[in-house]
Motif scaffolding. Structure first.
Motif, PDB file in Angstrom:
ATOM      1  N   THR A 251       0.829  -1.297   0.018  1.00 21.50           N
ATOM      2  CA  THR A 251      -0.053   0.002   0.008  1.00 21.50           C
ATOM      3  C   THR A 251       0.977   1.244  -0.125  1.00 21.50           C
ATOM      4  O   THR A 251       2.187   1.040   0.197  1.00 21.50           O
ATOM      5  CB  THR A 251      -0.884   0.021   1.341  1.00 21.50           C
ATOM      6  OG1 THR A 251       0.007   0.051   2.430  1.00 21.50           O
ATOM      7  CG2 THR A 251      -1.608  -1.213   1.505  1.00 21.50           C
ATOM      8  N   LEU A 252       0.139   2.518  -0.096  1.00 19.35           N
ATOM      9  CA  LEU A 252       1.190   3.634  -0.382  1.00 19.35           C
ATOM     10  C   LEU A 252       1.582   3.879   1.061  1.00 19.35           C
ATOM     11  O   LEU A 252       2.610   4.512   1.417  1.00 19.35           O
ATOM     12  CB  LEU A 252       0.148   4.920  -0.724  1.00 19.35           C
ATOM     13  CG  LEU A 252       0.956   6.173  -1.197  1.00 19.35           C
ATOM     14  CD1 LEU A 252       2.011   5.878  -2.156  1.00 19.35           C
ATOM     15  CD2 LEU A 252       0.109   7.464  -1.318  1.00 19.35           C
ATOM     16  N   LYS A 253       0.736   3.437   2.081  1.00 22.09           N
ATOM     17  CA  LYS A 253       1.044   3.546   3.603  1.00 22.09           C
ATOM     18  C   LYS A 253       2.272   2.686   3.971  1.00 22.09           C
ATOM     19  O   LYS A 253       3.241   3.599   4.619  1.00 22.09           O
ATOM     20  CB  LYS A 253      -0.025   3.189   4.632  1.00 22.09           C
ATOM     21  CG  LYS A 253       0.201   3.166   5.876  1.00 22.09           C
ATOM     22  CD  LYS A 253      -0.750   2.685   6.868  1.00 22.09           C
ATOM     23  CE  LYS A 253      -0.615   2.939   8.375  1.00 22.09           C
ATOM     24  NZ  LYS A 253      -1.558   2.097   9.175  1.00 22.09           N
ATOM     25  N   ASP A 254       2.531   1.884   3.129  1.00 20.04           N
ATOM     26  CA  ASP A 254       3.700   0.828   3.543  1.00 20.04           C
ATOM     27  C   ASP A 254       4.950   1.714   2.996  1.00 20.04           C
ATOM     28  O   ASP A 254       5.939   1.679   3.725  1.00 20.04           O
ATOM     29  CB  ASP A 254       3.589  -0.494   2.838  1.00 20.04           C
ATOM     30  CG  ASP A 254       2.752  -1.234   3.313  1.00 20.04           C
ATOM     31  OD1 ASP A 254       2.368  -1.136   4.541  1.00 20.04           O
ATOM     32  OD2 ASP A 254       2.401  -2.454   2.579  1.00 20.04           O
ATOM     33  N   MET A 255       4.726   2.208   1.849  1.00 23.70           N
ATOM     34  CA  MET A 255       5.828   2.930   1.179  1.00 23.70           C
ATOM     35  C   MET A 255       6.285   4.109   2.017  1.00 23.70           C
ATOM     36  O   MET A 255       7.464   4.445   2.233  1.00 23.70           O
ATOM     37  CB  MET A 255       5.484   3.566  -0.037  1.00 23.70           C
ATOM     38  CG  MET A 255       6.798   4.062  -0.957  1.00 23.70           C
ATOM     39  SD  MET A 255       6.991   5.767  -0.694  1.00 23.70           S
ATOM     40  CE  MET A 255       5.518   6.610  -1.397  1.00 23.70           C
ATOM     41  N   VAL A 256       5.192   5.070   2.531  1.00 25.40           N
ATOM     42  CA  VAL A 256       5.426   6.234   3.382  1.00 25.40           C
ATOM     43  C   VAL A 256       6.473   5.875   4.514  1.00 25.40           C
ATOM     44  O   VAL A 256       7.299   6.623   4.990  1.00 25.40           O
ATOM     45  CB  VAL A 256       4.203   6.944   3.491  1.00 25.40           C
ATOM     46  CG1 VAL A 256       4.522   8.070   4.815  1.00 25.40           C
ATOM     47  CG2 VAL A 256       3.565   7.496   2.363  1.00 25.40           C
ATOM     48  N   GLU A 257       5.917   4.840   5.189  1.00 27.88           N
ATOM     49  CA  GLU A 257       6.674   4.483   6.526  1.00 27.88           C
ATOM     50  C   GLU A 257       7.814   4.076   6.374  1.00 27.88           C
ATOM     51  O   GLU A 257       8.888   4.423   7.016  1.00 27.88           O
ATOM     52  CB  GLU A 257       5.653   3.273   7.147  1.00 27.88           C
ATOM     53  CG  GLU A 257       4.345   3.744   7.749  1.00 27.88           C
ATOM     54  CD  GLU A 257       3.643   2.500   8.249  1.00 27.88           C
ATOM     55  OE1 GLU A 257       3.896   1.349   8.228  1.00 27.88           O
ATOM     56  OE2 GLU A 257       2.317   2.839   8.873  1.00 27.88           O
ATOM     57  N   TYR A 258       8.226   3.439   5.127  1.00 28.22           N
ATOM     58  CA  TYR A 258       9.323   2.809   4.767  1.00 28.22           C
ATOM     59  C   TYR A 258      10.530   4.030   4.609  1.00 28.22           C
ATOM     60  O   TYR A 258      11.548   4.073   4.741  1.00 28.22           O
ATOM     61  CB  TYR A 258       9.492   2.059   3.763  1.00 28.22           C
ATOM     62  CG  TYR A 258      10.883   1.359   3.429  1.00 28.22           C
ATOM     63  CD1 TYR A 258      11.395   0.312   4.012  1.00 28.22           C
ATOM     64  CD2 TYR A 258      11.615   1.848   2.228  1.00 28.22           C
ATOM     65  CE1 TYR A 258      12.661  -0.223   3.699  1.00 28.22           C
ATOM     66  CE2 TYR A 258      12.947   1.548   2.029  1.00 28.22           C
ATOM     67  CZ  TYR A 258      13.378   0.428   2.837  1.00 28.22           C
ATOM     68  OH  TYR A 258      14.585  -0.151   2.144  1.00 28.22           O
ATOM     69  N   ALA A 259       9.868   5.011   3.575  1.00 27.27           N
ATOM     70  CA  ALA A 259      10.548   6.098   3.329  1.00 27.27           C
ATOM     71  C   ALA A 259      10.800   7.232   4.387  1.00 27.27           C
ATOM     72  O   ALA A 259      11.924   7.715   4.574  1.00 27.27           O
ATOM     73  CB  ALA A 259       9.824   6.905   2.024  1.00 27.27           C
ATOM     74  N   LYS A 260      10.102   7.170   5.593  1.00 26.70           N
ATOM     75  CA  LYS A 260      10.392   7.984   6.738  1.00 26.70           C
ATOM     76  C   LYS A 260      11.501   7.269   7.392  1.00 26.70           C
ATOM     77  O   LYS A 260      12.403   8.172   7.893  1.00 26.70           O
ATOM     78  CB  LYS A 260       9.213   8.178   7.498  1.00 26.70           C
ATOM     79  CG  LYS A 260       8.052   9.015   7.270  1.00 26.70           C
ATOM     80  CD  LYS A 260       7.060   9.024   8.141  1.00 26.70           C
ATOM     81  CE  LYS A 260       5.982  10.351   7.305  1.00 26.70           C
ATOM     82  NZ  LYS A 260       4.654  10.319   8.189  1.00 26.70           N
ATOM     83  N   ALA A 261      11.576   5.792   7.346  1.00 26.03           N
ATOM     84  CA  ALA A 261      12.561   5.471   8.072  1.00 26.03           C
ATOM     85  C   ALA A 261      13.970   5.191   7.430  1.00 26.03           C
ATOM     86  O   ALA A 261      14.878   5.224   7.913  1.00 26.03           O
ATOM     87  CB  ALA A 261      12.374   4.025   8.604  1.00 26.03           C
ATOM     88  N   ASN A 262      13.813   5.408   6.056  1.00 26.44           N
ATOM     89  CA  ASN A 262      14.942   5.270   4.979  1.00 26.44           C
ATOM     90  C   ASN A 262      15.067   6.565   4.158  1.00 26.44           C
ATOM     91  O   ASN A 262      14.544   6.309   2.867  1.00 26.44           O
ATOM     92  CB  ASN A 262      14.802   3.980   4.237  1.00 26.44           C
ATOM     93  CG  ASN A 262      15.010   2.756   5.386  1.00 26.44           C
ATOM     94  OD1 ASN A 262      16.013   2.317   5.520  1.00 26.44           O
ATOM     95  ND2 ASN A 262      13.755   2.277   5.705  1.00 26.44           N
ATOM     96  N   PRO A 263      15.224   7.776   4.506  1.00 21.23           N
ATOM     97  CA  PRO A 263      15.240   8.945   3.626  1.00 21.23           C
ATOM     98  C   PRO A 263      15.997   8.730   2.322  1.00 21.23           C
ATOM     99  O   PRO A 263      17.335   8.329   2.448  1.00 21.23           O
ATOM    100  CB  PRO A 263      15.612  10.021   4.600  1.00 21.23           C
ATOM    101  CG  PRO A 263      15.597   9.488   6.133  1.00 21.23           C
ATOM    102  CD  PRO A 263      15.615   7.942   5.942  1.00 21.23           C
ATOM    103  N   GLY A 264      15.430   9.119   1.356  1.00 20.68           N
ATOM    104  CA  GLY A 264      16.337   9.318  -0.084  1.00 20.68           C
ATOM    105  C   GLY A 264      16.648   7.597  -0.524  1.00 20.68           C
ATOM    106  O   GLY A 264      17.164   7.666  -1.699  1.00 20.68           O
ATOM    107  N   LYS A 265      15.937   6.609  -0.048  1.00 17.58           N
ATOM    108  CA  LYS A 265      16.406   5.317  -0.447  1.00 17.58           C
ATOM    109  C   LYS A 265      15.342   4.935  -1.510  1.00 17.58           C
ATOM    110  O   LYS A 265      15.873   3.780  -2.182  1.00 17.58           O
ATOM    111  CB  LYS A 265      16.706   4.360   0.685  1.00 17.58           C
ATOM    112  CG  LYS A 265      18.000   4.718   1.531  1.00 17.58           C
ATOM    113  CD  LYS A 265      18.192   3.450   2.385  1.00 17.58           C
ATOM    114  CE  LYS A 265      19.447   3.675   3.181  1.00 17.58           C
ATOM    115  NZ  LYS A 265      19.860   2.558   3.967  1.00 17.58           N
ATOM    116  N   VAL A 266      14.065   5.251  -1.397  1.00 12.55           N
ATOM    117  CA  VAL A 266      13.074   4.821  -2.178  1.00 12.55           C
ATOM    118  C   VAL A 266      13.167   5.567  -3.520  1.00 12.55           C
ATOM    119  O   VAL A 266      13.154   6.657  -3.529  1.00 12.55           O
ATOM    120  CB  VAL A 266      11.702   5.039  -1.488  1.00 12.55           C
ATOM    121  CG1 VAL A 266      10.600   4.680  -2.639  1.00 12.55           C
ATOM    122  CG2 VAL A 266      11.621   4.194  -0.306  1.00 12.55           C
TER     123      VAL A 266
END
Length: 333
Positions: free
Chosen positions: A146-161
């Motif tokens: 889901t988009l929520k999954d991506m947002v949570e991952y991106a917050k924990a890993n800035p600039g990696k997605v």
């Protein structure tokens, strides 16, 4: 010959001569408007042949040509995110025989220097026609369900997605960065020279996500991509189970409506004939069917209202360019 008869003849000659002179003194545009169109009209499409924008414009030109009783022939002049075609329209003779599709991104690229024309004064606006359906898509095996999954991952890993888009400053890039700002995340934007290359690398697993217009649609239906969100004001009927960014709490709407215009200085009567023809063409079942097939919501505005929309969008883009630091991004390539 009696004097009275001679005077009458002289008067008739003078009246006829005056009437002829008056006809010669009519403005050239008024005489041209009476005859318009007396030959085929060239319609500049600023995108490659075979794409969704090209398909919608060919449909609308086919209908408009029947109404105007002259062919409206599509001339594809792609490049520079649509600005090569837009520049050609701005530089054309304002006689109604060269018109074309004007992407709303002229309001951004004119300020970024890619377009050497001012959309506030260098075009005559005929009609706004339809928008586009943008979305974020990933591979089926992506960890982002889901988009929520991506947002949570991106917050924990800035600039990696990473995400693929069709060019710096274009609707897909700017829309994605608007969303990233609203979500409070930092993404790694990968620019491509067009949506086709961005799509191919997404399908090939070279990037995490694709941000594009509906090039992803057949791949989503075939199960080769998963659609996380669309960017419109409302859900698209074809993918009604997919939430919009607004549904998910982000106040971001990107539909990038296209319109039809001509160079500045178009004679008023010719302008009216073109506006009437394209108004009827947009409302035709033929155009609506093509628009539905390519997920392009009809967003008609008549010329004067379209011009007001362009002016308002120009002001909005001024602030967006500053907020996203787009000039700096373009300078970096």
């Amino acid at each position: 010959m009696p004097a009275s008869s001679s005077r009458l003849q002289r008067r008739d000659v003078l009246v006829a001569g005056a009437a002829g002179a008056a006809g010669l003194l009519l403005p050239q545009w008024a005489r041209a408007a009476d005859e318009f169109p007396s030959r085929p009209i060239t319609f500049i499409c600023p995108w490659p042949a075979g794409g969704t924008a090209d398909a919608s414009m060919r449909a609308i030109c086919e209908v408009a040509g029947r109404i105007l009783k002259q062919p409206v022939t599509v001339d594809n002049r792609a490049g520079a995110a649509g600005m090569i075609g837009a520049q050609a329209i701005a530089n054309a003779k304002p006689d109604g025989y060269t018109i074309g599709q004007i992407p709303i991104s002229v309001t951004r690229f004119s300020q970024l220097g890619t377009l050497k024309a001012d959309p506030r004064k260098d075009f005559t606006y005929i009609a706004r026609t339809s928008g586009q359906t943008f979305g974020i898509a990933v591979l089926p095996q992506s960890k982002f369900k889901t988009l929520k999954d991506m947002v949570e991952y991106a917050k924990a890993n800035p600039g990696k997605v990473t995400y693929a888009h069709a060019g710096v400053g274009g609707a897909t890039h700017v829309g994605m960065e608007e969303f990233a700002m609203a979500a409070g995340i930092q993404l790694n934007a990968i620019a491509y020279k067009g949506g086709s290359a961005a799509l191919n690398d997404t399908l090939g697993g070279q990037v995490d996500m694709l941000a594009d217009s509906s090039s992803w649609a057949p791949h989503v239906e075939a199960g080769k991509l998963r659609l996380l969100a669309t960017w419109g004001e409302e859900r698209t009927p074809r993918f009604k189970d997919t939430p919009t960014l607004k549904d998910l709490g982000y106040n971001v709407v990107v539909d990038a409506p296209n319109g039809i215009g001509a160079p500045k200085g178009l004679p008023p009567e010719i302008d009216k004939k073109l506006r009437d023809a394209f108004r009827a063409a947009v409302k035709s079942d033929e155009f609506k069917a093509v628009a539905a097939r390519i997920d392009a919501p009809v967003m008609y505005l008549d010329g004067p209202d379209y011009q007001k929309y362009v002016m308002a969008t120009y002001d909005k883009e001024t602030h967006l360019i500053e907020r996203l630091k787009l000039k700096e991004l373009l300078a970096k390539g």
